[in-house]
Design a protein around this motif. Structure first.
Motif, short mmCIF file in Angstrom:
data_model
loop_
_atom_site.label_atom_id
_atom_site.label_comp_id
_atom_site.label_asym_id
_atom_site.label_seq_id
_atom_site.Cartn_x
_atom_site.Cartn_y
_atom_site.Cartn_z
N HIS A 279 0.83 -1.21 0.00
CA HIS A 279 0.00 0.00 0.00
C HIS A 279 0.86 1.26 0.00
O HIS A 279 1.84 1.37 0.71
CB HIS A 279 -1.03 0.00 1.12
CG HIS A 279 -0.49 0.00 2.52
ND1 HIS A 279 -0.13 1.15 3.17
CD2 HIS A 279 -0.26 -1.01 3.39
CE1 HIS A 279 0.28 0.86 4.39
NE2 HIS A 279 0.23 -0.45 4.55
N ASP A 291 6.28 0.46 6.52
CA ASP A 291 4.82 0.37 6.36
C ASP A 291 4.31 1.50 5.49
O ASP A 291 3.97 2.56 5.99
CB ASP A 291 4.17 0.40 7.75
CG ASP A 291 2.67 0.10 7.70
OD1 ASP A 291 2.21 -0.39 6.66
OD2 ASP A 291 1.99 0.34 8.70
N ASP A 292 4.17 1.31 4.19
CA ASP A 292 4.50 0.08 3.50
C ASP A 292 5.24 0.43 2.21
O ASP A 292 5.02 -0.18 1.18
CB ASP A 292 3.21 -0.71 3.22
CG ASP A 292 3.47 -2.03 2.50
OD1 ASP A 292 4.58 -2.57 2.64
OD2 ASP A 292 2.59 -2.49 1.77
N GLU A 325 -4.85 1.86 2.66
CA GLU A 325 -4.94 0.70 3.56
C GLU A 325 -5.08 1.15 5.01
O GLU A 325 -5.79 0.56 5.79
CB GLU A 325 -3.69 -0.19 3.40
CG GLU A 325 -3.76 -1.52 4.14
CD GLU A 325 -3.31 -1.46 5.60
OE1 GLU A 325 -3.67 -2.35 6.37
OE2 GLU A 325 -2.60 -0.50 5.97
N GLU A 326 -4.38 2.24 5.35
CA GLU A 326 -4.27 2.59 6.77
C GLU A 326 -5.57 3.04 7.42
O GLU A 326 -5.85 2.66 8.54
CB GLU A 326 -3.20 3.68 6.97
CG GLU A 326 -1.78 3.23 6.68
CD GLU A 326 -1.26 2.16 7.63
OE1 GLU A 326 -2.02 1.73 8.51
OE2 GLU A 326 -0.11 1.75 7.47
N ASP A 354 3.22 -6.48 3.29
CA ASP A 354 2.83 -5.37 4.18
C ASP A 354 3.15 -5.74 5.62
O ASP A 354 2.36 -5.52 6.52
CB ASP A 354 1.34 -5.05 4.01
CG ASP A 354 0.93 -3.85 4.86
OD1 ASP A 354 1.80 -3.06 5.26
OD2 ASP A 354 -0.28 -3.72 5.15
N TYR A 419 9.54 -4.86 13.81
CA TYR A 419 8.49 -4.13 13.09
C TYR A 419 7.70 -3.20 14.01
O TYR A 419 7.47 -2.03 13.70
CB TYR A 419 7.56 -5.12 12.40
CG TYR A 419 6.55 -4.50 11.47
CD1 TYR A 419 6.94 -3.74 10.38
CD2 TYR A 419 5.18 -4.70 11.66
CE1 TYR A 419 6.01 -3.19 9.51
CE2 TYR A 419 4.25 -4.15 10.80
CZ TYR A 419 4.66 -3.40 9.72
OH TYR A 419 3.74 -2.86 8.88
ZN LIG Z 1 0.73 -1.42 6.33
#
Ligand SMILES: [Zn+2]
Length: 458
Positions: A279, A291-292, A325-326, A354, A419
Motif C-alpha cells: 500500500h 509500512d508500507d 490501507e491505513e 505489508d 516491526y
Molecule cells: Zn501497512
C-alpha cells in the motif's frame, strides 16, 4: 515466460525434475539481477525522503501516485493505469499537547499523538481525572457511574510472550480499534491508550480507531510506552492528579485518489491475473518506510527485473500500489470491486508485502488444499534465498477482498521482531530499512510471482 524450452516435458517425471531445475536457474537469475542492479532501495528513498508521509488525501499521497505511475512506465510495464477511488481525508492539524497536572500546580508533559480518524478535542482541550484499566472487563466492572466524565487510559502492553509480534499486535489491537467507542458507551469524555509498540521508548504510535455511529465520538490519543509507564506510576501514588490533552485533528470530506496498476501482459493466458502489491499510503507521522513503502518498491522491482531478464510471463502480472490501507481500505475494496465485474478475467493469485522490509522468513498462503499442495512443491526453490517456511494462512489487508471471490492469497512473512518498534511512529524511516533485507524480500516475491504466472493456480 521466456524460459519455456522445457514445457513440452512437463508431463513426464523427467520433465518435472527439469522444470524444477529450470525454475531454480530462472530464480537464480532473478536474484542476481536484484542483488546487482536492484532499484528498490532507491525508489524507497524517493518515497520516504522526497515525497515523505503519504496519508490518504494528502498532497504527498497524490505525489506518490504520480511517482509510481511514472516509475512503472519507465521500468517498461506494458500498461500502467489508475483505478479511481474516494478516500477519507483525515488531518492531524497542529501538534498535540498533553500534561499530567499535579495538585500543587506543577505539570509534566507527555508524548502523545491523536489516533487516526479520531475527533479533536474542544478548543480548550480536555482536562479530567484518569481511570486506568488493563482490559474491557475492568471497564465493565467499574461501570458507567465511576467512568462518566473521566478520561479512560487503556494501559495494555503488547504481550511479549508471543514470539511472532503480529500475534501480540492482533491481541492488543482491540484497545486502539474499539477502546474509544466502548469507553464512550460508559460515559468517558476521552481515551488514552498505551501505544501498540513492542519496545519502550518516547515515540507515540498512531493508527486507526473505529468509532460506532450510534455512540458519541470522543477524542483519543496514544501515549509513548515510556510515558504510559510514567502515567501509570503516578496514578498508583493516589494523589489527585488530572490529565490535560488537546488534539486538533478532524475528518474532512472524502477526496479522489487512486490505486496505481502496472501490468506485464501474459503471453499465453493474458486473462489470468496474478496480482502483487503493497500500500502506497502511510501514516502522517512517519516516512512509511517499512509500512508500507517497502512492499510497494519490492513489488515494482518485479517489473524492472523481468524486463531486464526478458522474462515474458505466461499469465498477466499486475503490480498494484493500493491506496488507503491505513484508514479506510478503499483501494483494496475498489480493486476487488473492479475485479468482480471484469467477467473476462480470472484473478487467480494475489501476494501482498505489508509486514515490513525485514529479512524474509516465509510466505503464508490462503488457498484451497489442492492449490496448497502444488505451492508446497515450490518450497525448496526458496531455501537458497532465506525462505524456509510456508505457512498455512496468510494474505494482506488490500488483497483480502479478492479472497472472497476465490483468489488464492499469499503474504510475505518477514522477521517480525523489530516491526512494532517503528510501526506507525516517526521512527519508521528509510534508515530503519536494510538494503540487503529489502532486496531479499523482493527476490523471494519475484520468484513466487514468476512461479504463479508460469504454472497458474489450478
Ligand atoms: Zn501497512
Amino acid at each position: 515466460m521466456k524460459y519455456l524450452f522445457l514445457t513440452a516435458f512437463l508431463l513426464t517425471g523427467m520433465g518435472m525434475v527439469c522444470a524444477q531445475n529450470n525454475d531454480s536457474l530462472v530464480i537464480r537469475k532473478i536474484a542476481d539481477e536484484i542483488l546487482t542492479n536492484g532499484q528498490a532501495y532507491n525508489n524507497l528513498r524517493i518515497l520516504c525522503k522526497q515525497i515523505g508521509p503519504r496519508l490518504s488525501g494528502s498532497a504527498q499521497a497524490a505525489r506518490a501516485v504520480d511517482f509510481t505511475f511514472r516509475k512503472m512506465k519507465e521500468m517498461g510495464a506494458d500498461t500502467v493505469f489508475l483505478q479511481e477511488c474516494m478516500v477519507p481525508h483525515w488531518v492531524r492539524g497542529k501538534k498535540e499537547e498533553a500534561r499530567i497536572l499535579y495538585p500543587n500546580g506543577t505539570n509534566r508533559s507527555l508524548k502523545v499523538c491523536a489516533l487516526g480518524n479520531s475527533v479533536g478535542t474542544p478548543e480548550k482541550g480536555l482536562t479530567a481525572s484518569v481511570i486506568e484499566v488493563r482490559s474491557f472487563a475492568e471497564l465493565e466492572e467499574l461501570g458507567a457511574e465511576k467512568i462518566r466524565g473521566h478520561i479512560v487510559f487503556f494501559n495494555y502492553r503488547m504481550n511479549p510472550l508471543f514470539v511472532n509480534t503480529f500475534r501480540a499486535y492482533g491481541d492488543a489491537y482491540q484497545y486502539r480499534g474499539s477502546g474509544p467507542a466502548i469507553a464512550a458507551k460508559f460515559g468517558a469524555i476521552g481515551v488514552m491508550i498505551r501505544s501498540l509498540a513492542s519496545n519502550d521508548d518516547d515515540h507515540p504510535h498512531t493508527g486507526t480507531t473505529e468509532y460506532v455511529d450510534s455512540i458519541r465520538k470522543i477524542p483519543a490519543i496514544a501515549l509513548s510506552t515510556n510515558d504510559a509507564d510514567i502515567l501509570s506510576r503516578e496514578l498508583k501514588k493516589r494523589i489527585a492528579i488530572r490529565v490535560f490533552f488537546k488534539t486538533n485533528c478532524r475528518m474532512l470530506a472524502d477526496v479522489k485518489s487512486y490505486n496505481v496498476v502496472g501490468e506485464l501482459k501474459g503471453t499465453e493466458f493474458p486473462n489470468e491475473i496474478v496480482t502483487v502489491g503493497g500500500h502506497l499510503d502511510s501514516w502522517d507521522l512517519a516516512e512509511g518506510a517499512h509500512d508500507d513503502g517497502a512492499g510497494c518498491v519490492q513489488s515494482m522491482e518485479i517489473i524492472s527485473t523481468f524486463k531486464a531478464l526478458a522474462i515474458q510471463p505466461r499469465r498477466t502480472i499486475r503490480v498494484v500500489m493500493f491506496m488507503n490501507e491505513e484508514n479506510g481500505s478503499r483501494g483494496g475494496d475498489k480493486y476487488a470491486e473492479i475485479a468482480r465485474t471484469a467477467e473476462d478475467k480470472k484473478f487467480i493469485f494475489a501476494l501482498e508485502s505489508d509486514a515490513g522490509g525485514f529479512t524474509p522468513r516465509g510466505f503464508g498462503f490462503t488457498a484451497s488444499t489442492s492449490q496448497k499442495a502444488r505451492i508446497w512443491e515450490w518450497k525448496k526453490l526458496f531455501e537458497p534465498y532465506g525462505i524456509c517456511e510456508f505457512y498455512d494462512g496468510g494474505d494482506g489487508a488490500d488483497i483480502e477482498p479478492l479472497g472472497k471471490m476465490g483468489t488464492a492469497l499469499a503474504g510475505l512473512v518477514p522477521d517480525s521482531q523489530r516491526y512494532f518498534d517503528v510501526h506507525h511512529a516517526e521512527t519508521d524511516v528509510l534508515e530503519a530499512v536494510s538494503v540487503r533485507e529489502l532486496k531479499l524480500g523482493a527476490i523471494n516475491m519475484a520468484a513466487l510471482i514468476y512461479l504463479a504466472s508460469e504454472y497458474g493456480m489450478n
